[in-house]
Design a protein around this motif. Sequence first.
Motif, PDB file in Angstrom:
ATOM      1  N   SER B  42      34.642  57.326  21.680  1.00 50.69           N
ATOM      2  CA  SER B  42      35.259  56.142  22.274  1.00 50.69           C
ATOM      3  C   SER B  42      36.212  56.548  23.399  1.00 50.69           C
ATOM      4  O   SER B  42      36.973  57.494  23.260  1.00 50.69           O
ATOM      5  CB  SER B  42      36.014  55.377  21.188  1.00 50.69           C
ATOM      6  OG  SER B  42      36.572  54.224  21.733  1.00 50.69           O
ATOM      7  N   SER B  47      31.165  53.024  29.181  1.00 52.58           N
ATOM      8  CA  SER B  47      31.109  51.688  29.793  1.00 52.58           C
ATOM      9  C   SER B  47      31.408  51.774  31.277  1.00 52.58           C
ATOM     10  O   SER B  47      30.762  51.121  32.099  1.00 52.58           O
ATOM     11  CB  SER B  47      32.121  50.750  29.132  1.00 52.58           C
ATOM     12  OG  SER B  47      31.840  50.615  27.771  1.00 52.58           O
ATOM     13  N   THR B  48      32.395  52.558  31.603  1.00 54.66           N
ATOM     14  CA  THR B  48      32.781  52.710  33.005  1.00 54.66           C
ATOM     15  C   THR B  48      31.597  53.198  33.838  1.00 54.66           C
ATOM     16  O   THR B  48      31.356  52.692  34.939  1.00 54.66           O
ATOM     17  CB  THR B  48      33.962  53.693  33.133  1.00 54.66           C
ATOM     18  OG1 THR B  48      35.022  53.243  32.287  1.00 54.66           O
ATOM     19  CG2 THR B  48      34.449  53.782  34.561  1.00 54.66           C
TER      20      THR B  48
HETATM   21  N1  LIG Z   1      40.068  48.216  33.572  1.00 54.86           N
HETATM   22  C1  LIG Z   1      40.632  49.374  33.170  1.00 54.86           C
HETATM   23  N2  LIG Z   1      41.863  49.716  33.615  1.00 54.86           N
HETATM   24  C2  LIG Z   1      42.423  50.878  33.214  1.00 54.86           C
HETATM   25  N3  LIG Z   1      41.861  51.776  32.415  1.00 54.86           N
HETATM   26  C3  LIG Z   1      40.621  51.493  31.941  1.00 54.86           C
HETATM   27  C4  LIG Z   1      39.956  50.286  32.295  1.00 54.86           C
HETATM   28  N4  LIG Z   1      38.766  50.276  31.687  1.00 54.86           N
HETATM   29  C5  LIG Z   1      38.696  51.421  30.982  1.00 54.86           C
HETATM   30  N5  LIG Z   1      39.804  52.168  31.135  1.00 54.86           N
HETATM   31  C6  LIG Z   1      40.057  53.480  30.551  1.00 54.86           C
HETATM   32  O1  LIG Z   1      39.018  54.344  30.947  1.00 54.86           O
HETATM   33  C7  LIG Z   1      38.612  55.170  29.887  1.00 54.86           C
HETATM   34  C8  LIG Z   1      37.121  55.002  29.633  1.00 54.86           C
HETATM   35  O2  LIG Z   1      36.867  53.687  29.161  1.00 54.86           O
HETATM   36  P1  LIG Z   1      35.432  53.167  28.803  1.00 54.86           P
HETATM   37  O3  LIG Z   1      35.547  51.756  28.426  1.00 54.86           O
HETATM   38  O4  LIG Z   1      34.498  53.509  29.883  1.00 54.86           O
HETATM   39  O5  LIG Z   1      35.098  54.039  27.514  1.00 54.86           O
HETATM   40  P2  LIG Z   1      33.864  53.950  26.543  1.00 54.86           P
HETATM   41  O6  LIG Z   1      33.290  55.311  26.506  1.00 54.86           O
HETATM   42  O7  LIG Z   1      32.977  52.847  26.915  1.00 54.86           O
HETATM   43  O8  LIG Z   1      34.556  53.669  25.147  1.00 54.86           O
HETATM   44  P3  LIG Z   1      34.032  52.771  23.914  1.00 54.86           P
HETATM   45  O9  LIG Z   1      33.038  53.615  23.166  1.00 54.86           O
HETATM   46  O10 LIG Z   1      35.260  52.549  23.092  1.00 54.86           O
HETATM   47  O11 LIG Z   1      33.440  51.535  24.474  1.00 54.86           O
HETATM   48  C9  LIG Z   1      39.461  54.791  28.690  1.00 54.86           C
HETATM   49  O12 LIG Z   1      40.494  55.753  28.586  1.00 54.86           O
HETATM   50  C10 LIG Z   1      40.027  53.460  29.046  1.00 54.86           C
HETATM   51  O13 LIG Z   1      41.310  53.311  28.503  1.00 54.86           O
END
Ligand SMILES: Nc1ncnc2c1ncn2[C@@H]1O[C@H](COP(=O)(O)OP(=O)(O)OP(=O)(O)O)[C@@H](O)[C@H]1O
Lengths: 219, 247
Positions: B42, B47-48
């Motif tokens: 996580s 997602s990013t």
């Molecule tokens: N809009 C935003 N503004 C600031 N930081 C963000 C934003 N979106 C995501 N982050 C940060 O970027 C990092 C990556 O987030 P992301 O949502 O891409 O992770 P993920 O791998 O999809 O996690 P998960 O499995 O929980 O969905 C995290 O540390 C998150 O806190």
Amino acid sequence: MDTAFISEYAPLYIEAAGVTLWLGSLGILLALAVGLFCSFIQYFRIPVLRYIASAYIELSRNTPLLVQLFFLYFGLPKLGISLSSEVCAVVGLSFLGGGYMAEAFRSGFQAVEKGQMEAGLSLGLSSGQIMRYIVFPQALSVSVPALCANVVFLLKETSVFSAVALADLMYVAKDLIGLYYKTEEALFMLVAAYLIILLPVSVLAAALERRLRYAGFGN
Amino acid sequence: MDFEEVLLEVRHLHKDYGNGPVLEDVSFQVHKGEVIVIIGPSGCGKSTLLRCINGLEEIVSGGIWLDGEAVGKDKAKWREVRQKVGMVFQNYDLFPHMTVIDNILLGPVKVQKREKKKAEEEAEKLLERVGLLDKKKAYPRQLSGGQKQRVAIVQALIMKPELMLFDEVTAALDPEMVREVLDVMLELAKGGSTMLIVTHEMQFARAVADRIIFLDEGRIAETGLPEAFFDQPKTERACRFLDTFLF
Ligand SMILES: Nc1ncnc2c1ncn2[C@@H]1O[C@H](COP(=O)(O)OP(=O)(O)OP(=O)(O)O)[C@@H](O)[C@H]1O
Ligand SMILES: [Mg+2]
């Protein structure tokens, strides 16, 4: 109560009610337009304009209509701008109402989830299309109760139009009292006239709200 | 399986939200017909990454190419790109004020300007395929989470995307609904769709993926064939991550 007096002067009230309704509706329509415009500016966070919009909303909501009308009717001529009573009334009402309507729309926009915008974007919709097909319809259904309450509120506010020498309901009543001392009859007709105008509006608004609530998109 | 044509190329992608890097030097290719599953802890940036590919986030540096065309920073091109890339989110973001069929038709009719009648026929076929033809006139609120996700998949599919992005589409679902959604995705994969899938369903990942990308703290830590990755992960991070799924 002097029923002969009432039937003699009822036509005056009907005419005045027409003035109140006509100028009131015009002011309310303009207020809706102004409010919608301001809420769009705030929703899209348009630089500079959004600050002007919030300043306007605060100003319009925090000054009485009477003061706004006095400014338009007695203040502006000092700056070389003379407006007729009717124009003052409509401008004043839409200035006041625009702020309230903007707030009503804003609460609707706030209720729309952020994911909706992204879901629309990822389908390839333009921001205009997202507003038109996705955000606005949802926002509107949330805003309707507040918008309706504003309509009733603004119709009631028209009772200060007489302050700028406009022959509205209030004006006629004051006139009759001054001329004939028939206070009871004049006031009775005044209350009746406002009720006849406002009750249907309130009933309609309530029906609209109920329909929206129960139509509730499959709720 | 051999994949020849490169559909999506991500090269040296960097992204941050203003407080430290979220994606660092991410490079990979997706071939036509390939199914890639991205896994990772996580917050590692999965997602990013998908959001960058679909133009929902601006990238800092690096580039993205779709069909050989650079789409990295040119905002005007994003609307075109989004029509070629379908995305399904975790939180089934259907439009609550529209019926299922209207939800599905919005894209083809308003964006692609396709004839409504033909699009509707196609929508019905797709709904039938995911077993929801009888819900055509229902509102999203009348559907279960799994049904909503299947509608969301149809909503993306009807645009005839060249690439489908799935971001943890079963994560918010009750366990008994996960299967019905995964089955649809599995069928799409078999049908030759090009897909980029983020998921925490490891069994599913193994079954559907042609290749696994393991993302850790914004970097691609490991990539490989599913059998190799799940049975003999090369990096220690991947080992530890996979261990958290064992009891
Ligand atoms: N809009 C935003 N503004 C600031 N930081 C963000 C934003 N979106 C995501 N982050 C940060 O970027 C990092 C990556 O987030 P992301 O949502 O891409 O992770 P993920 O791998 O999809 O996690 P998960 O499995 O929980 O969905 C995290 O540390 C998150 O806190
Ligand atoms: Mg995520």
